[in-house]
Design a protein around this motif. Sequence first.
Motif, PDB file in Angstrom:
ATOM      1  N   PRO A   5       0.872  -1.450  -0.221  1.00 26.23           N
ATOM      2  CA  PRO A   5      -0.198  -0.237   0.251  1.00 26.23           C
ATOM      3  C   PRO A   5       0.694   0.999   0.047  1.00 26.23           C
ATOM      4  O   PRO A   5       0.571   2.084  -0.511  1.00 26.23           O
ATOM      5  N   ASP A   6       2.213   1.291   0.598  1.00 24.98           N
ATOM      6  CA  ASP A   6       2.649   2.069   0.631  1.00 24.98           C
ATOM      7  C   ASP A   6       3.334   2.939  -0.695  1.00 24.98           C
ATOM      8  O   ASP A   6       4.036   4.208  -0.451  1.00 24.98           O
ATOM      9  N   SER A   7       3.164   1.927  -1.562  1.00 24.76           N
ATOM     10  CA  SER A   7       4.158   2.314  -3.033  1.00 24.76           C
ATOM     11  C   SER A   7       3.241   3.146  -3.658  1.00 24.76           C
ATOM     12  O   SER A   7       3.584   3.519  -4.735  1.00 24.76           O
ATOM     13  N   ARG A   8       1.746   2.903  -3.717  1.00 24.65           N
ATOM     14  CA  ARG A   8       1.111   3.407  -4.365  1.00 24.65           C
ATOM     15  C   ARG A   8       0.736   4.987  -4.494  1.00 24.65           C
ATOM     16  O   ARG A   8       0.823   6.300  -3.347  1.00 24.65           O
ATOM     17  N   VAL A   9       0.898   5.134  -5.415  1.00 23.79           N
ATOM     18  CA  VAL A   9       0.366   6.796  -5.661  1.00 23.79           C
ATOM     19  C   VAL A   9      -0.187   7.784  -6.528  1.00 23.79           C
ATOM     20  O   VAL A   9      -0.804   7.231  -7.854  1.00 23.79           O
ATOM     21  N   THR A  10      -1.844   8.250  -5.386  1.00 22.63           N
ATOM     22  CA  THR A  10      -2.815   8.395  -6.400  1.00 22.63           C
ATOM     23  C   THR A  10      -2.888  10.253  -6.444  1.00 22.63           C
ATOM     24  O   THR A  10      -3.671   9.944  -6.708  1.00 22.63           O
ATOM     25  N   GLN A  11      -1.672  10.081  -5.361  1.00 17.80           N
ATOM     26  CA  GLN A  11      -2.196  12.249  -5.640  1.00 17.80           C
ATOM     27  C   GLN A  11      -0.752  12.346  -4.863  1.00 17.80           C
ATOM     28  O   GLN A  11      -0.495  12.510  -3.629  1.00 17.80           O
ATOM     29  N   ALA A 117       8.903   4.791 -13.439  1.00 18.34           N
ATOM     30  CA  ALA A 117       9.459   3.251 -12.421  1.00 18.34           C
ATOM     31  C   ALA A 117      10.274   3.446 -11.288  1.00 18.34           C
ATOM     32  O   ALA A 117      10.405   2.765 -10.641  1.00 18.34           O
ATOM     33  N   LEU A 118      10.083   4.918 -10.935  1.00 18.31           N
ATOM     34  CA  LEU A 118      10.735   5.648  -9.458  1.00 18.31           C
ATOM     35  C   LEU A 118       9.611   6.587  -8.269  1.00 18.31           C
ATOM     36  O   LEU A 118       9.927   6.439  -7.768  1.00 18.31           O
ATOM     37  N   GLY A 119       8.588   6.327  -9.360  1.00 14.98           N
ATOM     38  CA  GLY A 119       7.269   6.302  -8.291  1.00 14.98           C
ATOM     39  C   GLY A 119       7.183   7.475  -8.689  1.00 14.98           C
ATOM     40  O   GLY A 119       6.294   8.249  -8.074  1.00 14.98           O
ATOM     41  N   VAL A 120       7.328   8.752  -9.525  1.00 11.66           N
ATOM     42  CA  VAL A 120       7.303  10.545  -9.923  1.00 11.66           C
ATOM     43  C   VAL A 120       6.780  10.108 -10.964  1.00 11.66           C
ATOM     44  O   VAL A 120       6.936   9.811 -12.202  1.00 11.66           O
ATOM     45  N   ALA A 121       4.786  10.461 -10.675  1.00 12.30           N
ATOM     46  CA  ALA A 121       4.034  10.801 -11.540  1.00 12.30           C
ATOM     47  C   ALA A 121       3.881  12.083 -12.411  1.00 12.30           C
ATOM     48  O   ALA A 121       4.604  13.065 -12.533  1.00 12.30           O
ATOM     49  N   CYS A 122       4.516  11.339 -14.173  1.00  9.02           N
ATOM     50  CA  CYS A 122       4.849  12.909 -15.309  1.00  9.02           C
ATOM     51  C   CYS A 122       3.426  13.201 -15.943  1.00  9.02           C
ATOM     52  O   CYS A 122       3.089  12.202 -16.190  1.00  9.02           O
ATOM     53  N   THR A 177       2.107  -0.999  -8.375  1.00  9.32           N
ATOM     54  CA  THR A 177       3.037  -2.070  -9.647  1.00  9.32           C
ATOM     55  C   THR A 177       4.114  -0.876 -10.236  1.00  9.32           C
ATOM     56  O   THR A 177       5.173  -2.114 -11.274  1.00  9.32           O
ATOM     57  N   TRP A 178       4.562  -0.150 -10.097  1.00 14.62           N
ATOM     58  CA  TRP A 178       6.132   0.888 -10.385  1.00 14.62           C
ATOM     59  C   TRP A 178       6.880   0.333  -9.729  1.00 14.62           C
ATOM     60  O   TRP A 178       8.379   0.191 -10.126  1.00 14.62           O
ATOM     61  N   ASP A 179       6.909  -0.128  -8.924  1.00 17.54           N
ATOM     62  CA  ASP A 179       7.466  -0.638  -7.910  1.00 17.54           C
ATOM     63  C   ASP A 179       8.302  -1.608  -7.454  1.00 17.54           C
ATOM     64  O   ASP A 179       8.109  -2.787  -6.881  1.00 17.54           O
ATOM     65  N   ALA A 180       9.617  -2.155  -8.563  1.00 13.81           N
ATOM     66  CA  ALA A 180       8.974  -3.732  -9.219  1.00 13.81           C
ATOM     67  C   ALA A 180       9.687  -4.125  -8.530  1.00 13.81           C
ATOM     68  O   ALA A 180       9.707  -5.230  -7.015  1.00 13.81           O
ATOM     69  N   THR A 181      10.774  -3.688  -7.319  1.00 16.63           N
ATOM     70  CA  THR A 181      11.977  -4.065  -6.331  1.00 16.63           C
ATOM     71  C   THR A 181      10.572  -4.872  -5.202  1.00 16.63           C
ATOM     72  O   THR A 181      10.457  -5.285  -4.031  1.00 16.63           O
ATOM     73  N   ALA A 182       9.833  -3.892  -4.724  1.00 13.42           N
ATOM     74  CA  ALA A 182       8.728  -3.234  -3.516  1.00 13.42           C
ATOM     75  C   ALA A 182       8.624  -4.971  -3.874  1.00 13.42           C
ATOM     76  O   ALA A 182       7.440  -5.398  -2.812  1.00 13.42           O
ATOM     77  N   MET A 183       7.489  -5.069  -5.387  1.00 14.61           N
ATOM     78  CA  MET A 183       6.856  -5.940  -5.277  1.00 14.61           C
ATOM     79  C   MET A 183       7.474  -7.822  -5.304  1.00 14.61           C
ATOM     80  O   MET A 183       6.976  -8.315  -4.360  1.00 14.61           O
ATOM     81  N   LEU A 184       8.972  -7.795  -4.886  1.00 14.75           N
ATOM     82  CA  LEU A 184       9.841  -8.702  -4.985  1.00 14.75           C
ATOM     83  C   LEU A 184       9.684  -8.880  -3.740  1.00 14.75           C
ATOM     84  O   LEU A 184       9.927 -10.070  -3.095  1.00 14.75           O
TER      85      LEU A 184
END
Length: 204
Positions: A5-11, A117-122, A177-184
């Motif tokens: 949950p802490d890797s989700r970027v919604t806002q 891939a770094l969790g930065v929203a463009c 799911t942008w954070d492949a390392t966190a998912m792993l």
Amino acid sequence: MSGPPDSRVTQVSGRALPIVGDDIDTDRIMPARFLRAVSFDGLEAHVFEDDRRAARDRGATHPFDDPRYQGASVLLAGRNFGCGSSREHAPQGIARRGIRAVVGVSFAEIFFSNATALGVACVSLAPAEASELAHIVERAPETTVTVDLAARRVHAGARQWVMSMPASAREALMAGTWDATAMLTADFDEVRATASRLPYIIGF
């Protein structure tokens, strides 16, 4: 499948920092001499280093050195931001500087992918809208800018605009799911179990 949950970027919400101009390339964002770094640690100190030095030499202040924009979490850009080479160091430096979203007119494809891939929203606005947003922030740097991926909106004070973003990137950020390392590492017992069944890993 979603990440922790802490890797989700919604806002993303906070002060913004405007970088004026189109076709700002990765060599300006992160000069090539810093690509020799073994790790990305400390790159935040060198974001726009040459541009910042040039501004000081002519008696001006670059936005990244302007105290009015310190602590900004949103970067405002123009058209084709991040063009040039594919160096990951550019978005790494920006992210490590505390920037969690970039609002621009358009982005170079590889920069966009590396930033996501770094969790930065463009996210993108129409040219006139991006210009209006930058002018609001330049006039009132204390303005809170909110990038709302769920609502597909960018807010600044009483103004709001509809933003655009490729669906795949938006969904990956919102799901984490942008954070492949966190998912792993989120379910590493399953990784170990799978590895224990692979003949080319057992015994090494």
